[in-house]
Enzyme design. Structure first.
Site, short mmCIF file in Angstrom:
data_model
loop_
_atom_site.label_atom_id
_atom_site.label_comp_id
_atom_site.label_asym_id
_atom_site.label_seq_id
_atom_site.Cartn_x
_atom_site.Cartn_y
_atom_site.Cartn_z
N HIS A 228 0.87 -1.18 0.00
CA HIS A 228 0.00 0.00 0.00
C HIS A 228 0.91 1.24 0.00
O HIS A 228 1.78 1.37 -0.87
CB HIS A 228 -0.93 -0.11 1.22
N HIS A 267 -2.10 -1.95 -9.94
CA HIS A 267 -3.13 -1.40 -9.06
C HIS A 267 -4.35 -2.28 -9.09
O HIS A 267 -4.70 -2.83 -10.14
CB HIS A 267 -3.51 0.03 -9.50
N ASP A 323 2.77 5.77 -6.57
CA ASP A 323 4.00 5.65 -5.79
C ASP A 323 5.26 5.58 -6.64
O ASP A 323 6.37 5.65 -6.12
CB ASP A 323 3.93 4.40 -4.89
N1 CMC Z 1 5.30 -6.43 -10.27
C1 CMC Z 1 5.24 -7.65 -10.84
N2 CMC Z 1 4.11 -8.37 -10.96
C2 CMC Z 1 2.99 -7.83 -10.47
C3 CMC Z 1 2.98 -6.56 -9.87
C4 CMC Z 1 4.19 -5.86 -9.79
N3 CMC Z 1 4.23 -4.65 -9.22
N4 CMC Z 1 1.71 -6.28 -9.47
C5 CMC Z 1 0.97 -7.32 -9.82
N5 CMC Z 1 1.74 -8.26 -10.43
C6 CMC Z 1 1.28 -9.51 -11.02
C7 CMC Z 1 0.91 -10.51 -9.94
O1 CMC Z 1 2.03 -11.28 -9.57
C8 CMC Z 1 -0.15 -11.32 -10.65
O2 CMC Z 1 0.47 -12.16 -11.57
P1 CMC Z 1 -0.12 -13.64 -11.86
O3 CMC Z 1 -1.46 -13.40 -12.49
O4 CMC Z 1 0.86 -14.28 -12.77
O5 CMC Z 1 -0.24 -14.32 -10.53
C9 CMC Z 1 -0.90 -10.27 -11.46
O6 CMC Z 1 0.07 -9.25 -11.72
C10 CMC Z 1 -2.10 -9.68 -10.78
O7 CMC Z 1 -1.67 -9.10 -9.55
P2 CMC Z 1 -2.47 -9.19 -8.18
O8 CMC Z 1 -1.48 -9.33 -7.07
O9 CMC Z 1 -3.55 -10.21 -8.28
O10 CMC Z 1 -3.15 -7.76 -8.15
P3 CMC Z 1 -3.82 -7.07 -6.90
O11 CMC Z 1 -4.90 -6.23 -7.42
O12 CMC Z 1 -4.17 -8.07 -5.84
O13 CMC Z 1 -2.62 -6.18 -6.31
C11 CMC Z 1 -1.12 -4.41 -5.97
C12 CMC Z 1 -2.48 -4.84 -6.56
C13 CMC Z 1 -1.02 -2.88 -5.99
C14 CMC Z 1 -1.06 -4.85 -4.49
C15 CMC Z 1 0.01 -5.07 -6.79
O14 CMC Z 1 -0.04 -4.61 -8.14
C16 CMC Z 1 1.38 -4.79 -6.19
O15 CMC Z 1 1.80 -5.49 -5.27
N6 CMC Z 1 2.12 -3.74 -6.70
C17 CMC Z 1 3.41 -3.38 -6.14
C18 CMC Z 1 3.22 -2.56 -4.86
C19 CMC Z 1 2.72 -1.17 -5.15
O16 CMC Z 1 3.23 -0.46 -6.01
N7 CMC Z 1 1.72 -0.74 -4.34
C20 CMC Z 1 1.14 0.61 -4.47
C21 CMC Z 1 -0.27 0.55 -4.93
S1 CMC Z 1 -0.91 2.13 -5.46
C22 CMC Z 1 -1.02 3.19 -4.13
C23 CMC Z 1 -1.24 2.60 -2.79
O17 CMC Z 1 -2.17 1.87 -2.56
O18 CMC Z 1 -0.44 2.92 -1.95
#
Ligand code: CMC
Length: 388
Positions: A228, A267, A323
């Protein structure tokens, strides 16, 4: 029995009705009370946006003046709160300090327990918006071993915050106007984001009708996490680790191989682009004009370019989020990475409070209490110690 849906992470579950923030993730739209984020970033100020989020309408001139006065005169914290902060180790993470200090505020204002009284609610809301920068700045100076600087109520919200952070002499602190504007815009961009993890934490805890300080402390805890708000700190650490553009290829291969995530990408809601990231890129240019370009920018730009063309990221609809670039600006403004999420928390405070207020005045809202799917044993007899 009676279980309706299984939805871990609430991917498809609405937990409330809300009129605060609208997001269309496919179209990249973000609006506070119907006003597009682009227009607010361009033409409004953070305190005006805070009023909008909390009251539902933009203030007229006298309303804004009264609101600004209200916030300005609640910036000081009780001396014993300062003592509490002084008790932390020199290397305590400022988010941990902020979380502790905000929850401690509930003991300084025990009347905050009366969450059904509108005037009382408004007083605590003003206190929280006013005191967050003071606590954040005290935590920052604590880490540097520098004396805490008290608020200067002749300054604007952002100028006062910068003065409490960076003032080094008895002389009046004068911040560069362009930097003040950039930080104000960043606070606007972070002010609310509907049912994100921390807003959900504030709502969930607030639904027990606890005071707003305790509810917001839980929001700060949620924001602290690297998935987050903590992502902005992790982005900077990641860019430093990559070090040079030559290493980007190997880094991307590692991400694709599941070794780590590309922080600042992806996201839950935005599957096209994050409108805040676009505005932030412009704010970064404004800041770098004053401070000189952050050398990590080159790596970030190249990383973004490569990722946006790579099938792994395209297929999963992963784009830079808020971010990805904010940390570069914060670093250029002389903040160490561990302060980045504190800045996010200060910006997000009006959104948390607007949602908390909405929750406490919503007659349909019940205590948050999800169901579960039980996967453990059913009834069995206790086994005496000698027989285990
Ligand atoms: N790098 C590499 N792979 C990723 C990333 C990433 N940053 N984000 C998602 N994926 C992949 C994930 O591994 C999954 O792959 P697969 O389908 O092969 O298993 C696919 O994309 C879908 O991801 P998810 O984890 O199901 O997506 P989610 O909606 O549950 O998670 C998220 C959203 C923001 C937690 C995630 O994209 C993430 O961890 N990003 C990196 C951390 C980040 O930048 N967070 C800030 C978010 S924006 C502002 C805030 O909230 O603070």
């Amino acid at each position: 029995p009676g279980l309706a849906t299984y939805d871990p992470g609430f991917v498809n579950t609405a937990s409330c009705r809300s009129s605060v923030t609208y997001i269309d993730g496919d179209a990249g739209i973000l609006e506070y009370r119907g006003y597009p984020i682009e227009q607010l970033a361009e033409s409004s100020t953070f305190l005006e946006v805070a009023y909008l989020l909390l009251q539902g309408e933009l203030p007229n001139a006298s309303e804004l003046e009264a609101w600004t006065h209200e916030i300005t005169y609640h910036t000081f914290v009780h001396e014993n709160l300062k003592t509490l902060l002084q008790g932390f180790r020199y290397d305590a993470h400022p988010m941990g300090m902020l979380m502790a200090a905000v929850s401690a505020l509930s003991t300084f204002y025990p009347e905050a327990n009366d969450v059904k009284d509108a005037d009382n609610r408004d007083l605590q809301i003003a206190r929280l918006i006013a005191k967050m920068p003071t606590i954040g700045a005290f935590a920052f100076r604590h880490g540097k071993g520098q004396p805490y600087v008290y608020p200067d109520n002749e300054l604007s919200y952002v100028e006062n915050f910068l003065a409490m952070l960076f003032k080094m002499s008895e002389r009046k602190y004068v911040a560069d106007e362009r930097l003040v504007k950039a930080l104000d815009v960043l606070f606007i961009l972070h002010a609310d984001h509907e049912q994100n993890c921390s807003a959900n934490a504030v709502r969930s805890v607030g639904s027990s009708q606890v005071d707003p300080y305790s509810a917001l402390a839980s929001g700060i805890g949620a924001l602290y996490g690297p998935l987050h708000g903590g992502a902005n700190e992790q982005v900077l650490k990641m860019l430093r680790r990559i070090g040079t553009t030559d290493n980007i290829g190997d880094f991307i291969e590692g991400v694709k191989g599941g070794k780590e995530k590309l922080m600042g990408f992806g996201h839950r809601v935005y599957k096209n682009y994050d409108p805040r990231a676009k505005i932030i890129k412009k704010a970064a240019d404004d800041v770098f004009e004053v401070t000189g370009v952050n050398p990590l920018l080159k790596i970030a730009l190249e990383l973004e370019k490569i990722a946006l063309e790579d099938e792994y990221f395209v297929k999963r609809k992963l784009y830079p989020n808020v971010d990805f670039y904010s940390g570069l600006i914060y670093e250029a403004l002389s903040f160490p990475p561990e302060m980045f999420t504190v800045l996010f928390a200060i910006g997000r405070t009006p959104g948390w409070l607007a949602q908390w207020k909405e929750l406490t005045t919503d007659s349909e809202q019940k205590i948050a209490r999800p169901k579960q799917i039980y996967t453990g044993h059913r009834t069995r007899d206790f086994v005496p110690m000698a027989q285990r």
